[in-house]
Write an enzyme that holds these catalytic residues in place. Sequence first.
Site, PDB file in Angstrom:
ATOM      1  N   HIS A   5       6.431  -0.251  -7.733  1.00 26.51           N
ATOM      2  CA  HIS A   5       5.009   0.109  -7.898  1.00 26.51           C
ATOM      3  C   HIS A   5       4.555   1.088  -6.814  1.00 26.51           C
ATOM      4  O   HIS A   5       4.011   2.154  -7.118  1.00 26.51           O
ATOM      5  CB  HIS A   5       4.167  -1.166  -7.866  1.00 26.51           C
ATOM      6  N   GLU A   6       4.791   0.751  -5.566  1.00 30.01           N
ATOM      7  CA  GLU A   6       4.314   1.611  -4.474  1.00 30.01           C
ATOM      8  C   GLU A   6       5.052   2.954  -4.485  1.00 30.01           C
ATOM      9  O   GLU A   6       4.452   3.999  -4.259  1.00 30.01           O
ATOM     10  CB  GLU A   6       4.469   0.925  -3.115  1.00 30.01           C
TER      11      GLU A   6
ATOM     12  N   GLU B 250      -3.894   2.932 -10.853  1.00 32.66           N
ATOM     13  CA  GLU B 250      -3.361   1.572 -10.861  1.00 32.66           C
ATOM     14  C   GLU B 250      -2.860   1.139 -12.244  1.00 32.66           C
ATOM     15  O   GLU B 250      -1.784   0.558 -12.363  1.00 32.66           O
ATOM     16  CB  GLU B 250      -4.394   0.578 -10.318  1.00 32.66           C
TER      17      GLU B 250
ATOM     18  N   HIS C 105       3.639   5.263  -7.108  1.00 30.31           N
ATOM     19  CA  HIS C 105       2.359   5.847  -6.725  1.00 30.31           C
ATOM     20  C   HIS C 105       2.539   7.230  -6.094  1.00 30.31           C
ATOM     21  O   HIS C 105       1.585   8.003  -6.027  1.00 30.31           O
ATOM     22  CB  HIS C 105       1.653   4.949  -5.697  1.00 30.31           C
TER      23      HIS C 105
ATOM     24  N   MET D 213       0.826  -1.207   0.000  1.00 29.61           N
ATOM     25  CA  MET D 213       0.000   0.000   0.000  1.00 29.61           C
ATOM     26  C   MET D 213       0.856   1.250   0.000  1.00 29.61           C
ATOM     27  O   MET D 213       1.805   1.362   0.786  1.00 29.61           O
ATOM     28  CB  MET D 213      -0.918  -0.044   1.236  1.00 29.61           C
ATOM     29  N   GLU D 214       0.481   2.188  -0.854  1.00 33.60           N
ATOM     30  CA  GLU D 214       1.313   3.359  -1.146  1.00 33.60           C
ATOM     31  C   GLU D 214       1.099   4.558  -0.228  1.00 33.60           C
ATOM     32  O   GLU D 214       1.350   5.695  -0.631  1.00 33.60           O
ATOM     33  CB  GLU D 214       1.054   3.788  -2.604  1.00 33.60           C
ATOM     34  N   ASN D 215       0.673   4.357   1.020  1.00 36.13           N
ATOM     35  CA  ASN D 215       0.453   5.472   1.948  1.00 36.13           C
ATOM     36  C   ASN D 215       1.586   6.504   1.849  1.00 36.13           C
ATOM     37  O   ASN D 215       2.756   6.141   1.816  1.00 36.13           O
ATOM     38  CB  ASN D 215       0.405   4.957   3.387  1.00 36.13           C
TER      39      ASN D 215
HETATM   40  N1  TRP Z   1      -3.231   0.533  -3.753  1.00 31.47           N
HETATM   41  C1  TRP Z   1      -2.634  -0.760  -3.491  1.00 31.47           C
HETATM   42  C2  TRP Z   1      -1.702  -1.011  -4.649  1.00 31.47           C
HETATM   43  O1  TRP Z   1      -0.626  -0.574  -4.656  1.00 31.47           O
HETATM   44  C3  TRP Z   1      -3.677  -1.842  -3.394  1.00 31.47           C
HETATM   45  C4  TRP Z   1      -4.158  -2.210  -2.031  1.00 31.47           C
HETATM   46  C5  TRP Z   1      -3.412  -2.516  -0.968  1.00 31.47           C
HETATM   47  C6  TRP Z   1      -5.486  -2.416  -1.605  1.00 31.47           C
HETATM   48  N2  TRP Z   1      -4.196  -2.894   0.058  1.00 31.47           N
HETATM   49  C7  TRP Z   1      -5.471  -2.848  -0.301  1.00 31.47           C
HETATM   50  C8  TRP Z   1      -6.705  -2.304  -2.226  1.00 31.47           C
HETATM   51  C9  TRP Z   1      -6.616  -3.158   0.406  1.00 31.47           C
HETATM   52  C10 TRP Z   1      -7.849  -2.601  -1.534  1.00 31.47           C
HETATM   53  C11 TRP Z   1      -7.817  -3.024  -0.235  1.00 31.47           C
HETATM   54  O2  TRP Z   1      -2.036  -1.528  -5.653  1.00 31.47           O
HETATM   55 ZN    ZN Z   2      -1.134   0.182  -6.971  1.00 28.13          ZN
END
Ligand code: TRP
Ligand code: ZN
Length: 885
Positions: A320-321, A343, A324, A286-288
Site C-alpha cells: 500500500h505505502e 486512498e 502511493h 505513512m507514504e512519505n
Molecule cells: N496516508 C496513510 C496511509 O497510507 C494514512 C496515515 C498515516 C494517516 N498516518 C496518518 C492519516 C496520520 C492521518 C493521520 O493510508
Molecule cells: Zn494510504
Amino acid sequence: MDIARNPTSIPGNPELADAAVEPAAPETIRRLDYTPPAWLVPEIALDFDLGVELTKVRATLKVERNPDAAADQTLHLCGDNIAVMELLVDGKPAEGWSMSGSNLLLPLAGERHEVTVETHLHPATNSQLMGLYASNGMLCTQCEAEGFRRITFFPDRPDVLSRYTVRMSGPKAEFPILLSNGDCTASGEGENGTHWAEWTDPWPKPSYLFALVAGDLVARTDTFTTMNGRKVDLAVWVRPGDEDRTEHAMRSLINSMKWDEEAFGREYDLDTFNIVAVSDFNMGAMENKGLNIFNTRYILADPDTATDGDFDAVEGVVGHEYFHNWSGNRVTCRDWFQLSLKEGFTVLRDQMFSADMGSEPVKRIEDVRILRAAQFPEDSGPLAHPIRPDSYQEISNFYTATVYNKGAEVIRMMHTMAGPERFRAGSDLYFERHDGEAATCEDFVKAMEDGAGLDLSQFRLWYEQAGTPRVTVALKHDAAAGTVTLDVKQLVPPTPGQPVKKPMPIPLKIALFDRDTGSHDGERTLNITKAAESFTFGGFAKPPVLSANRGFSAPIQLESEATDADLQFLAAKDDDSFARYEALQQLFTRELLGAVEGGPDETRRAAIVEAMAAVIDDRAIDDMMRGELMMLPAINFLIELAAPADPVALHEARERLKAYLGTRLRDRLTALHDRASTIPYSLEADSRGARKVKTQALILLAAADVAETAKRAETQYRAADNMTDRQGALAVISGLDVPARGELLADFHARYAGNALVIDKWFAIQASALRSDVLDAVEALAGHEDFTMKNPNRVRALYMTMAGNPSAFHDAGGRGYRMIADLVLALDPINPQTAARFVPWLGRWRKIEPVRAELMRAELMRMAAVKSLSKDVREQVTKSLDTSA
Ligand code: TRP
Ligand code: ZN
C-alpha cells in the site's frame, strides 16, 4: 490540559497565548469553498538542530505569487502549537506580520520573496504523535494530514508542491542515523560529537509527505533494479535487535516494486527507498516520499511472533505505502476532500497485489468481510459520508473505511465494467495526464472515461451519495415461454444531510444455474441504472437457481427470495467462490436472526450441518478457502441486519449454533484438526491453510465440548512452533473456564516479555474472550504494568478489541459503554486523533435495542458536556448524537 496541547506553555509568544484562552467554535470546512493558494512555494530548505527535548527548525521558503489565483498581498502560513522565534523576509526582520489564531499572516508586496522562520519544538512532550515526536529515544515525523504545521509555518495544504532540501544535525551517539526524503546528498562531522546530513528530494511534493527520522537504527538492506535499469538501494530500518524480523517486509517491498511495474507500468523514481518502523504510531503507515514510516506491527514478522494474518498485513501495508509513490505522491490530492483519490485507488492496488501474491478468491472474501464489518455500519450510521465528503471539521476523522475501502470498491466497479485492459488504459492516462499535479476525484473519473472508454456520468453518484444501496432481486419463471425474468429494485437509504437519493448505477454479476446439472450458461454483468427494472432471459424450460452479486461485483446489500434449498445448492455448487461463501453466510444469517426472533429452525439447522459437512469433505477446495467457508458471520454484521438488535441475544444464538455444529460435526472436525496437525510449518498455502482450518475446527468444537477441546487446544499450544497455532489455541482456551486458561496466559506473557507486539496480542486475546467476566479482565489489565495510554497499539489492543467484542461492549448494565467513554475522555488530552476513533462504537446506538441505546446515548451526552474536548472528539460526539438525520 496537557502541555503538548497548550499553546500558552510556549515561552515568548503572547499572541498565541491570548488566542488560546477561549477555544474557537469548531469550524466546518466545505468542499465547494475551495480556492487555489494565493502564494506558491516552489522551494523550501529546512535546517534541523535535533534534540529530544528541544529541536530548533529554520525554514527558508522561496515564495511566489500564484498566477492562477486571485491577487492577495498576504501570505497565509499555517501553524499549530508553534511560536515564531524569528521571522525574516529577504534576509531582513519581517514587518507587519500578525497571528490569526495559530496561523501567521505575512503581508508581502512583491512577486517573489524569501521567507525565513525559526521555530522551537519539544518532541519529548508531543504525545499526539503528529508533527515531530520522540518514540523510544528516536525522533520521527508524521505530517499527514496537517502535522507539518506543527513543525514550521507553511501553507500546509496538499496543492502547494515544493522541492525540499533538508539539513539536520545532532549528537552522533544519540542519533547515529539521519534520514529524510529523497537521496542523501552530503554528510559530515560537526563539533562536540555532532554530525549532520543533507537530503534532497528532486520531486516537488506537498508538505504532508515530508519526513525526517533520527535515531539509533539498524537496517536490512537490499537492492532493486527497475524496468529501465535504475538501481535502487533499499533499507528497512528498525531498532537494534529487531533486524531478524524484517525479512518478510523486505521481500514484500521488492515484490511490490516488481508488481507495480507489471500490473500498472509504474517505476520507482529515486536511488533510495527507506522504510522505518516506529512503535508509537497513530495509524498503520505513512507514504512519505522515499521514506515510508511504519507502525512496527506492519513491518516486524517472523514465524515465532507473527501470525499468518500478520504476515499478510505486512505484505499488504508495505505494498500500500509503496504504491502511493504513484497514486498519492507523483499524483497527489488537490484538497483533503479528494482523499479517496489516493486512498481508495491505493487500497484497490494493494488488494490486487495481495490477491496476486496469494489466493485471489480468499483475498476477495476477506476484503468483503472487512467492508461489511467496518464500512457498512459507518455507511448506515450518524457518521455516514460519501467517499468524497462534502464537509469536515477535523480531517483526521475522515480516514475512514468509507474513504478507503468503499473507495476501493468504487474503482473496482470501474475495473469490472471496463475489463482489465481498458482499465489499465484508463489508469495509464490518469498517471500521464496528472503526473506532478494535485488532482481531484473528478480528474480520475474523467481519465477513466477517456482512457477506458466508459461513460461514467451516472456513475459519479458513487462519489456523491453516501449509504449502502439495498438491492432486492426476484426471479420469475414463465414455463410456457421458457423464459425467466429478474426483477431488480434498489433503494439508497437516507444519510445525514442527504434525505433523498437517486438510483445508483450498479454492475451486478449474475449466473443462472440448472438445478439438475449444477452448471450455468455463462456469467452476465447486468447494468442496473434505475430504481426498478427487469431483465428477461430465454432458454429456461425449468426455473434456474440465481447466483447474484458474484465476486461481490458491487458494494451493496443484496436481498433475495432464495429458498434455503437454493442457498444450499449454491453453497455446494457455485463456481464463484465468493458466491459460495455468500450462500453459506446467508444460511447462517437467516438461522441466527430467526433464532433470536422465535428459536432455531430445525430444518434449516440440518441444512447448515449438511452444507458445512460438504465444505469439510470437499477435496476440490484448498484449506485456505475451507477455513473461510467455515466462519460464521460476525455479530457486528448481524447487528446491521437485525436493527434494532439485541447484541447479547445474537451472540447467544451464535454460540448455540456453534455448539450445534460442533456436536453434529464432531468426528469430521476432529479428523480435520488431526489431519491439519500433521502438516509442518511453512509459509506455503497448504501449510497456512492447515493452520486456518485447525483454529476454525477448535472454535466449533469448543462450543460443543469444553473439556475435550481444552485438551486439544492445550496440546496445540504446547506443540506449536509458530504464532498462528499458539495464538489460535490460546484464543480458544481464553474463552473457556478451564484450569489451563490462567496457566497458558501466564506462559504466553512470560515467553514474550519485552516483545511489545506480542504483548499487544496478550492484551487483545483477553479483551476478545467470549466470557461474562471480560470487563473485569479489561479493568484489571488497564492497571497492568505493561499497560500505557501513551502507546496507541497498546490502547487499541485492550480497548478497541473490547469495543469490538459484543458480549463485553454491550454488557447489559452499560459498563462497557462507560469504559469506552472514560477511555475517550482520558486519552483525548494525550492523543485526540486516536481517542476520536473510539467514538463511532457508541455512535451505533440507533441500531441497538432501546434500553441499551439509551445507555449508549447517555455516555455520548456525558462526553459532549466536557468543555475541553478536542476538535477530533467533539466532531464525532456531536455527529453521533445528532438525530436530525
Ligand atoms: N496516508 C496513510 C496511509 O497510507 C494514512 C496515515 C498515516 C494517516 N498516518 C496518518 C492519516 C496520520 C492521518 C493521520 O493510508
Ligand atoms: Zn494510504
